[in-house]
Design an enzyme around this catalytic site. Structure first.
Site, PDB file in Angstrom:
ATOM      1  N   ALA A   1       0.835  -1.342   0.075  1.00 25.36           N
ATOM      2  CA  ALA A   1       0.060   0.505   0.012  1.00 25.36           C
ATOM      3  C   ALA A   1       0.759   1.550  -0.168  1.00 25.36           C
ATOM      4  O   ALA A   1       0.231   2.329  -0.077  1.00 25.36           O
ATOM      5  CB  ALA A   1      -0.883  -0.024   0.991  1.00 25.36           C
TER       6      ALA A   1
ATOM      7  N   GLY B   1       3.313   1.439  -1.987  1.00 24.60           N
ATOM      8  CA  GLY B   1       4.128   1.518  -2.934  1.00 24.60           C
ATOM      9  C   GLY B   1       3.753   2.457  -4.072  1.00 24.60           C
ATOM     10  O   GLY B   1       2.773   3.218  -4.035  1.00 24.60           O
TER      11      GLY B   1
ATOM     12  N   ASP C   1      -1.858  -4.552 -19.933  1.00 23.86           N
ATOM     13  CA  ASP C   1      -2.105  -5.340 -21.546  1.00 23.86           C
ATOM     14  C   ASP C   1      -2.723  -5.296 -22.573  1.00 23.86           C
ATOM     15  O   ASP C   1      -2.579  -4.683 -23.605  1.00 23.86           O
ATOM     16  CB  ASP C   1      -1.223  -6.917 -21.484  1.00 23.86           C
ATOM     17  CG  ASP C   1      -0.648  -7.528 -19.908  1.00 23.86           C
ATOM     18  OD1 ASP C   1       1.237  -6.961 -20.457  1.00 23.86           O
ATOM     19  OD2 ASP C   1      -0.439  -8.437 -19.163  1.00 23.86           O
TER      20      ASP C   1
ATOM     21  N   HIS D   1       0.969 -12.817 -18.380  1.00 23.27           N
ATOM     22  CA  HIS D   1       1.697 -10.993 -17.821  1.00 23.27           C
ATOM     23  C   HIS D   1       2.775 -11.279 -18.594  1.00 23.27           C
ATOM     24  O   HIS D   1       3.904 -11.356 -17.025  1.00 23.27           O
ATOM     25  CB  HIS D   1       0.727 -10.763 -15.869  1.00 23.27           C
ATOM     26  CG  HIS D   1       1.900  -9.614 -16.538  1.00 23.27           C
ATOM     27  ND1 HIS D   1       1.733  -8.222 -17.230  1.00 23.27           N
ATOM     28  CD2 HIS D   1       2.486  -8.823 -15.449  1.00 23.27           C
ATOM     29  CE1 HIS D   1       2.179  -7.078 -16.831  1.00 23.27           C
ATOM     30  NE2 HIS D   1       2.776  -7.733 -15.738  1.00 23.27           N
TER      31      HIS D   1
HETATM   32  N1  LIG Z   1       0.322  -7.533 -13.780  1.00 22.47           N
HETATM   33  C1  LIG Z   1       0.883  -6.119 -14.387  1.00 22.47           C
HETATM   34  O1  LIG Z   1       0.500  -5.569 -15.038  1.00 22.47           O
HETATM   35  C2  LIG Z   1       1.760  -5.031 -13.329  1.00 22.47           C
HETATM   36  C3  LIG Z   1       2.528  -5.632 -12.639  1.00 22.47           C
HETATM   37  N2  LIG Z   1       3.525  -5.221 -11.783  1.00 22.47           N
HETATM   38  C4  LIG Z   1       3.908  -5.329 -10.315  1.00 22.47           C
HETATM   39  O2  LIG Z   1       3.193  -4.215  -9.288  1.00 22.47           O
HETATM   40  C5  LIG Z   1       3.929  -4.699  -8.266  1.00 22.47           C
HETATM   41  C6  LIG Z   1       4.448  -3.665  -7.196  1.00 22.47           C
HETATM   42  O3  LIG Z   1       5.246  -2.347  -8.383  1.00 22.47           O
HETATM   43  P1  LIG Z   1       4.628  -0.899  -7.704  1.00 22.47           P
HETATM   44  O4  LIG Z   1       4.022  -0.507  -6.798  1.00 22.47           O
HETATM   45  O5  LIG Z   1       5.514  -0.527  -8.617  1.00 22.47           O
HETATM   46  O6  LIG Z   1       6.499  -1.850  -7.177  1.00 22.47           O
HETATM   47  P2  LIG Z   1       6.830  -0.594  -5.307  1.00 22.47           P
HETATM   48  O7  LIG Z   1       8.124  -0.959  -5.425  1.00 22.47           O
HETATM   49  O8  LIG Z   1       6.663   0.862  -5.580  1.00 22.47           O
HETATM   50  O9  LIG Z   1       5.863  -1.127  -4.392  1.00 22.47           O
HETATM   51  C7  LIG Z   1       6.029  -2.155  -3.692  1.00 22.47           C
HETATM   52  C8  LIG Z   1       5.851  -3.140  -2.740  1.00 22.47           C
HETATM   53  O10 LIG Z   1       6.172  -4.062  -2.293  1.00 22.47           O
HETATM   54  C9  LIG Z   1       5.771  -4.424  -0.889  1.00 22.47           C
HETATM   55  N3  LIG Z   1       7.045  -5.432  -0.733  1.00 22.47           N
HETATM   56  C10 LIG Z   1       6.260  -6.472  -0.410  1.00 22.47           C
HETATM   57  N4  LIG Z   1       7.157  -7.321  -0.414  1.00 22.47           N
HETATM   58  C11 LIG Z   1       8.661  -7.183  -0.144  1.00 22.47           C
HETATM   59  C12 LIG Z   1      10.131  -7.524  -0.089  1.00 22.47           C
HETATM   60  N5  LIG Z   1      10.306  -8.873   0.010  1.00 22.47           N
HETATM   61  N6  LIG Z   1      11.042  -7.152  -0.763  1.00 22.47           N
HETATM   62  C13 LIG Z   1      10.724  -5.483  -0.907  1.00 22.47           C
HETATM   63  N7  LIG Z   1       9.208  -5.173  -0.786  1.00 22.47           N
HETATM   64  C14 LIG Z   1       8.507  -5.674  -0.938  1.00 22.47           C
HETATM   65  C15 LIG Z   1       6.892  -3.264  -0.726  1.00 22.47           C
HETATM   66  O11 LIG Z   1       6.172  -2.682   0.768  1.00 22.47           O
HETATM   67  P3  LIG Z   1       6.538  -3.171   2.290  1.00 22.47           P
HETATM   68  O12 LIG Z   1       7.692  -2.849   1.886  1.00 22.47           O
HETATM   69  O13 LIG Z   1       5.090  -2.165   2.887  1.00 22.47           O
HETATM   70  O14 LIG Z   1       5.881  -4.242   2.143  1.00 22.47           O
HETATM   71  C16 LIG Z   1       6.836  -2.205  -1.601  1.00 22.47           C
HETATM   72  O15 LIG Z   1       5.591  -1.073  -1.234  1.00 22.47           O
HETATM   73  C17 LIG Z   1       5.741  -5.408  -8.878  1.00 22.47           C
HETATM   74  O16 LIG Z   1       5.284  -6.791  -8.086  1.00 22.47           O
HETATM   75  C18 LIG Z   1       5.744  -4.999 -10.434  1.00 22.47           C
HETATM   76  O17 LIG Z   1       6.270  -5.656 -10.623  1.00 22.47           O
HETATM   77  C19 LIG Z   1       3.774  -3.819 -12.266  1.00 22.47           C
HETATM   78  C20 LIG Z   1       2.850  -3.003 -13.323  1.00 22.47           C
HETATM   79  C21 LIG Z   1       2.301  -3.987 -14.181  1.00 22.47           C
HETATM   80  O1  LIG Z   2       7.800  -6.140 -14.642  1.00 21.46           O
HETATM   81  C1  LIG Z   2       7.208  -5.156 -14.262  1.00 21.46           C
HETATM   82  O2  LIG Z   2       7.267  -4.869 -12.548  1.00 21.46           O
HETATM   83  C2  LIG Z   2       6.846  -4.655 -14.769  1.00 21.46           C
HETATM   84  C3  LIG Z   2       5.040  -5.063 -15.395  1.00 21.46           C
HETATM   85  O3  LIG Z   2       4.587  -6.076 -15.228  1.00 21.46           O
HETATM   86  C4  LIG Z   2       4.330  -4.432 -16.335  1.00 21.46           C
HETATM   87  O4  LIG Z   2       5.083  -3.007 -17.114  1.00 21.46           O
HETATM   88  O5  LIG Z   2       3.490  -4.583 -17.512  1.00 21.46           O
END
Ligand SMILES: NC(=O)C1=CN([C@@H]2O[C@H](COP(=O)(O)OP(=O)(O)OC[C@H]3O[C@@H](n4cnc5c(N)ncnc54)[C@H](OP(=O)(O)O)[C@@H]3O)[C@@H](O)[C@H]2O)C=CC1
Ligand SMILES: O=C([O-])CC(=O)C(=O)O
Length: 425
Positions: A89, A91, A236, A264
């Site tokens: 949350a 992130g 996508d 994905h």
């Molecule tokens: N499916 C899709 O279309 C897409 C998916 N994504 C994915 O979404 C996810 C989140 O992206 P985004 O918000 O940009 O990422 P951020 O790095 O900004 O935030 C990710 C959050 O994950 C948490 N987290 C949980 N476990 C861990 C760990 N072991 N190490 C580090 N951080 C951890 C952290 O929160 P905390 O410290 O509070 O645990 C952090 O705030 C990523 O996995 C990304 O690849 C991104 C874009 C598209």
């Molecule tokens: O690989 C990532 O974290 C980003 C991702 O999924 C995307 O942009 O579709």
């Protein structure tokens, strides 16, 4: 230790939809009961900080007030509050999404929401910062904000769990290590959901690798409906619509029936066979089969990586928008002849796919929060071959996480470097 409680009168600066201009809602706060005040933890005597109750309720939301009774004109049509749990949350993606959820633009202007935000020791302070911004946004539909680091508390009674938090893949980290580390996160969270969430809780996995994380979740939450697990492929779909519109020289709203199938990852299959532009088959508008097969498909699949090269970070705003689109698609009836993409459990699927995967397919909804898979998408030889490739990749990912799936047969993890997230090219 100071103990704080709110006793304030706050006017909502943001008019509700349907409210006449100038008739600003006033939210009258009354003093919180003494017992509630005792519940409040204050962190520093030096600075006056907002209270957090023992159950995680934050700041202004710890106050008891009677908005509904004082403004029956506004709240009469409101539905029962929906509890939405969000992980990661603090992130990037959440930083956009939470405000869309609170505004009413996702679940509707008659749908109050409670946000239950999961962070970690790493993000404790940041999470409070997020909550402060939510407070300051004065959203009338936001009835409650709770913060916590224990999934068993944060997921309590959740109607939706938006599972965004995951460890990003770092330099030198093997793909199978990412599958394992994030798989463990999803195993733990699914077990907690199974214990404490609403029995009809719906889950949307965003944290990558999202399809396989969702599969792990599904198998670790045996008491929740399997069909309620989704992994996000709407980003996508949106990317595919944009590229088709660009090539056709049309506005992107003219692109419909656009499904992105499968994982994905870079094996995803943006389906130009069934997509329509201005109601006509995309292939009859863009008469360039070579472009569709050889340029369009990789362009969409690698869009995440192209964006990272420009921005230096992965898509966050457009991902949040696509999560909003995904959710809205389940609460607004799908137009005839249209579809939306969501990765869901393949059990009983009409396309002959392996029945134990989370695989993106074309779906429609009657707007009640559920969906059905569209049965009659045309599958030609090209599409069949592409579907098999992405299916095989998901099978390989499943083989790598057998240790996280109760009752699964252990298989050799044969994931190779060619298995890429959209952001990894
Ligand atoms: N499916 C899709 O279309 C897409 C998916 N994504 C994915 O979404 C996810 C989140 O992206 P985004 O918000 O940009 O990422 P951020 O790095 O900004 O935030 C990710 C959050 O994950 C948490 N987290 C949980 N476990 C861990 C760990 N072991 N190490 C580090 N951080 C951890 C952290 O929160 P905390 O410290 O509070 O645990 C952090 O705030 C990523 O996995 C990304 O690849 C991104 C874009 C598209
Ligand atoms: O690989 C990532 O974290 C980003 C991702 O999924 C995307 O942009 O579709």
């Amino acid at each position: 230790m100071v103990q704080l409680t709110f006793s304030a009168s706050v006017s909502s600066a943001r008019p509700l939809l349907g409210e006449r201009k100038g008739s600003r809602a006033r939210r009258a706060f009354v003093a919180a009961p003494v017992a509630q005040a005792r519940d409040v933890q204050a962190k520093s005597a030096a600075t006056v900080e907002a209270p957090i109750k023992a159950d995680g309720t934050y700041g202004v939301f710890t106050s008891s007030y009677d908005f509904e009774n004082e403004h029956p004109d506004l709240t009469r049509s409101w539905k029962k509050t929906m509890k939405v749990a969000v992980t990661g949350a603090a992130g990037q993606i959440s930083n956009h999404l939470l405000f869309m959820l609170a505004s009413g633009e996702v679940f509707g202007r008659d749908q109050p929401v409670s946000l239950q935000l999961l962070g970690s020791e790493r993000s404790r302070e940041a999470l409070e910062g997020v909550a402060m911004e939510l407070e300051d946004s004065l959203y009338p539909l936001l009835r409650e904000v709770k913060l916590g680091i224990d999934p068993l508390k944060v997921f309590e009674d959740a109607d939706w769990a938006l599972l965004i938090g995951a460890k990003p893949r770092g330099p030198g980290m093997e793909r199978k290590d990412l599958l394992d580390i994030n798989g463990q996160i999803f195993q733990e969270q699914a077990r907690a959901l199974n214990e404490v969430a609403s029995r009809d809780c719906k889950m949307l996995v965003v944290g990558n690798p999202c399809n396989t994380n969702a599969l792990i979740g599904l198998h670790n939450a045996p008491d929740l409906p399997r069909r309620n697990w989704h992994a996000l492929t709407r980003l996508d779909e949106n990317r595919a619509k944009c590229q088709l519109a660009l090539k056709a020289g049309k506005f992107y709203t003219s692109v419909t029936n656009m499904c992105v199938w499968g994982n994905h990852s870079t094996t995803q299959v943006p389906d130009f066979i069934n997509a329509k532009i201005g109601g006509k088959r995309a292939g009859n508008v863009i008469r360039d089969s070579k472009w569709l097969k050889e340029e369009f498909t990789p362009k969409v699949a690698n869009r995440g990586g192209a964006l990272i090269k420009k921005w230096g970070r992965s898509s966050a705003a457009s991902t949040a928008v696509s999560i909003a689109d995904h959710l809205r698609s389940l609460y607004v009836p799908t137009a005839p002849g249209d579809c939306f993409s969501t990765a869901i459990y393949t059990e009983g699927n009409p396309y002959g796919l392996d029945e134990d995967l989370i695989f993106s397919m074309p779906c429609r909804s009657n707007g009640d929060g559920n969906y059905e898979v569209i049965q009659d998408f045309a599958i030609d030889d090209w599409l069949r071959e592409k579907l098999a490739e992405t299916e095989q990749e998901l099978q390989k990912e499943r083989d790598c996480v057998g240790h996280l799936i109760p009752g699964a047969q252990r298989a050799v993890c044969a994931i190779t470097e060619d298995t890429m997230l959209p952001g990894e090219n």
